[in-house]
Scaffold this motif. Structure first.
Motif, PDB file in Angstrom:
ATOM      1  N   TRP A 129       0.835  -1.199   0.000  1.00  0.00           N
ATOM      2  CA  TRP A 129       0.000   0.000   0.000  1.00  0.00           C
ATOM      3  C   TRP A 129       0.868   1.246   0.000  1.00  0.00           C
ATOM      4  N   GLY A 132      -4.151   6.251   0.276  1.00  0.00           N
ATOM      5  CA  GLY A 132      -5.581   6.151   0.014  1.00  0.00           C
ATOM      6  C   GLY A 132      -6.215   4.899   0.589  1.00  0.00           C
ATOM      7  N   SER A 133      -7.270   4.455  -0.067  1.00  0.00           N
ATOM      8  CA  SER A 133      -8.018   3.279   0.383  1.00  0.00           C
ATOM      9  C   SER A 133      -7.125   2.043   0.391  1.00  0.00           C
ATOM     10  N   ARG A 134      -7.354   1.171   1.393  1.00  0.00           N
ATOM     11  CA  ARG A 134      -6.549  -0.051   1.503  1.00  0.00           C
ATOM     12  C   ARG A 134      -7.343  -1.294   1.109  1.00  0.00           C
ATOM     13  N   SER A 202      -6.755   5.534  -4.518  1.00  0.00           N
ATOM     14  CA  SER A 202      -5.685   4.844  -3.801  1.00  0.00           C
ATOM     15  C   SER A 202      -4.540   4.538  -4.743  1.00  0.00           C
TER      16      SER A 202
END
Length: 632
Positions: A129, A132-134, A202
């Motif tokens: 990662w 942003g979104s995971r 993300s």
């Protein structure tokens, strides 16, 4: 479109295995990304970073102000060497912007697996990662078993979470295979993100994917058979060392011709207006080197005629179209046919698409195949086409991956992301003989495309009738390209050599100067914005005692303070490095068109097939213009 990478991965790295685990048969594919195909939108392959070089995958950014240009050039040499040594990027980069970012199992491999509804699929994703979104998910495409055409998808079936510390961790996704709802379709595994689940942006990376499914002798036989059908692509240099394919690097101006435009065909006289087309291209763009003959979309789909039928159904049939091609060849203009891989709902040819393309190439004596919507050439296409006609180049619409450069001698540089300042085309840097055609079809101004093409020693795609919508080039762009294209043709040998030295001088802020070395001379192409006239002295271009030439005006350059000719800030100078060095000859003298212009002014330049065209000018009010003719 079937990428070769699956075979390379399986054959070279043994990525397909058949084993018994806990008393159950199991087939495992992977632990490398070579079996998986990013969508090349928000998911792309990413080469290993080279310290000191920044690239967005399309351009390399110029060295930072005040940085060590020598170190930057050494890093650029390392970038080229690494790309040629290992052209297959080992990682997949995800830059999800809120719509979709998917990585798909190679479709033909998925067909060989032929997953059964209800059986369990397990995917292990080694990912990191960034921001942003995971959340990532697993879903399934529903693909036609015969054509591999997309029929729908399952929506996201399960999600996993990337580690928050940015380290490489495995995310395991395990789900039953859904029912496609059609006996003619199969389910194919996809991994990624979709805005229907979560539109939060993300960024993350994948370095390995491992797929495990229930196994069995029949499934393994199909997978092995799939591997036997595939082949590794040729090395990068294979598409350029062949003398019959070398014309690609000289193909500076390519015109997109919408065959249904009445500018292409005079239905009253029942003839192709080939002579008029050539005259207009000479008049408006300084000549054309090639033309794409577009035949099918948007008419295809009304009946069962396929893309090849639309060539056959042109006025006069293939013989009539072949006569047009012969006229274009007499004017030294090469011809591309278009291949539409998405044409899957019409009648089928009695052979493979590759062989059908080859047959059409032979029938029309075509010189190239434009690969519509594609980023690479099917591996079988080269053999099929070579068996019919040598010297045919492949040009995909999208930027091909590096490992495809051996098959695709040129490509469209369509809507490539640019840095705020001029950069270096990545594929052109890796293989300088690769021709990229700048194209932003809906733009009103093409000044930025012209700048990028000229500074990179590359080309332009001229497209005005966009499937029936008329978007003509502005007069200023026509004049600029008419002046600049002859320079690129004249010095094509240097511009396609590895002597390219980007950002070669201590130019003032905002200016760009590239240098190429030729026998007995140095060629400099520059961009010098602003009102101050550019000079060799101001741009840091060193003169020699042997003199030079302003490449736009042809005037000799003997003083560092002499103003240089520019078009929109673009210009060039060639400096002799030894006495008596011969420079490539300039274009022929300008000649008058033998055909009356179709219009007099920008306001009258309308597609002949659009409604309510502006009145044409009368013969008495039209003055034939003096234009450059393309050199041999």
């Amino acid at each position: 479109m079937v990428p070769w990478q699956a075979a390379a991965g399986m054959i070279l790295f043994g990525l397909a295995s058949f084993a018994v685990a806990d008393g159950r048969r199991q087939t495992t594919l992977g632990d490398q990304t070579v079996l998986w195909v990013p969508d090349n939108g928000d998911a792309t392959r990413q080469s290993s970073a080279i310290p000191g070089v920044e690239t967005n995958g399309a351009y390399v950014r110029r060295p930072a102000p005040g940085s060590d240009r020598g170190a930057w050039r050494r890093a650029m040499a390392q970038l080229r060497s690494a790309a040629r040594r290992e052209p297959r990027p080992s990682r997949i980069a995800i830059d999800f912007k809120g719509v979709r970012a998917w990585v798909r199992l190679d479709a033909a491999t998925g067909r060989a697996l032929d997953l059964t509804p209800g059986e369990t699929v397990r995917v292990e994703v080694s990912a990191r990662w960034i921001s942003g979104s995971r959340e990532i998910g697993i879903a399934f495409d529903y693909l036609d078993r015969t054509t591999l055409a997309w029929r729908g998808w399952s929506t996201i079936r399960q999600t996993g979470t990337l580690a928050s510390d940015g380290s490489w961790r495995n995310v395991v996704l395990e789900v039953p295979v859904p029912d496609t709802g059609s006996p003619g379709a199969f389910a194919n595994v996809i991994i990624g993100q979709d805005g229907t689940r979560d539109p939060s942006p993300s960024r993350w990376e994948i370095r390995r994917l491992t797929l495990r499914v229930p196994g069995g002798p029949e499934r393994q036989r199909r997978v092995d058979q799939r591997l036997a059908q595939l082949q590794k692509p040729p090395p990068i240099e294979a598409g350029y060392d062949r003398s019959d394919l070398a014309w690609a690097s000289k193909n500076v101006t390519c015109v997109f011709l919408f065959l249904y435009d009445l500018e292409a065909y005079d239905r009253n006289a029942r003839r192709y207006r080939t002579e008029e087309l050539i005259a207009r291209w000479n008049r408006d763009f300084g000549g054309a080197d090639s033309v794409v003959l577009w035949q099918a979309y948007p008419r295809i789909g009304v009946d069962d005629r396929n893309q090849f039928d639309f060539y056959r159904d042109m006025p006069g049939g293939l013989a009539g179209l072949r006569a047009m091609v012969d006229q274009l060849h007499q004017a030294r203009i090469r011809v591309f046919l278009a291949y539409n891989p998405w044409d899957t709902g019409t009648r089928r040819e009695p052979t493979t698409d590759a062989d059908a393309i080859a047959a059409m190439v032979g029938a029309l004596d075509a010189d190239g195949v434009f690969l519509d919507t594609m980023i690479e050439a099917p591996a079988a296409l080269r053999g099929s086409v070579d068996a019919v006609r040598r010297g045919v180049i492949f040009e995909p619409e999208g930027a091909p991956p590096i490992e495809q450069l051996g098959l695709c001698s040129s490509s469209w540089a369509q809507w490539l992301p640019e840095y705020p300042e001029p950069g270096v085309l990545l594929l052109k840097w890796i293989e300088p003989r690769h021709m990229q055609h700048q194209i932003r079809r809906w733009n009103r101004s093409h000044a930025d495309e012209i700048r990028s093409a000229f500074l990179n020693g590359s080309g332009m795609l001229v497209w005005e009738n966009v499937f029936g919508t008329w978007n003509p080039w502005a007069d200023a762009d026509r004049a600029a390209w008419s002046a600049l294209a002859p320079v690129l043709r004249r010095f094509h040998a240097a511009l396609s050599s590895e002597s390219w030295e980007p950002f070669a001088t201590d130019a003032p802020a905002g200016a760009t100067v590239h240098r190429w070395t030729a026998p007995g001379s140095h060629l400099y192409l520059f961009h010098s914005p602003g009102s101050e006239p550019p000079t060799c002295g101001r741009l840091g271009i060193p003169l020699t005692a042997h003199g030079g030439e302003d490449v736009l005006s042809g005037a000799p350059v003997t003083a560092s303070s002499a103003p240089l000719t520019v078009v929109n800030g673009l210009g060039g100078v060639v400096i002799r490095t030894r006495a008596g060095a011969q420079l490539p000859p300039r274009s022929r003298s300008p000649v008058r068109s033998s055909v009356d212009p179709t219009s007099c002014s920008q306001t009258n330049r309308r597609a002949l097939s659009t409604r309510d065209p502006q009145p044409r000018c009368s013969a008495s009010s039209c003055t034939p213009s003096t234009r450059w003719v393309r050199p041999s």
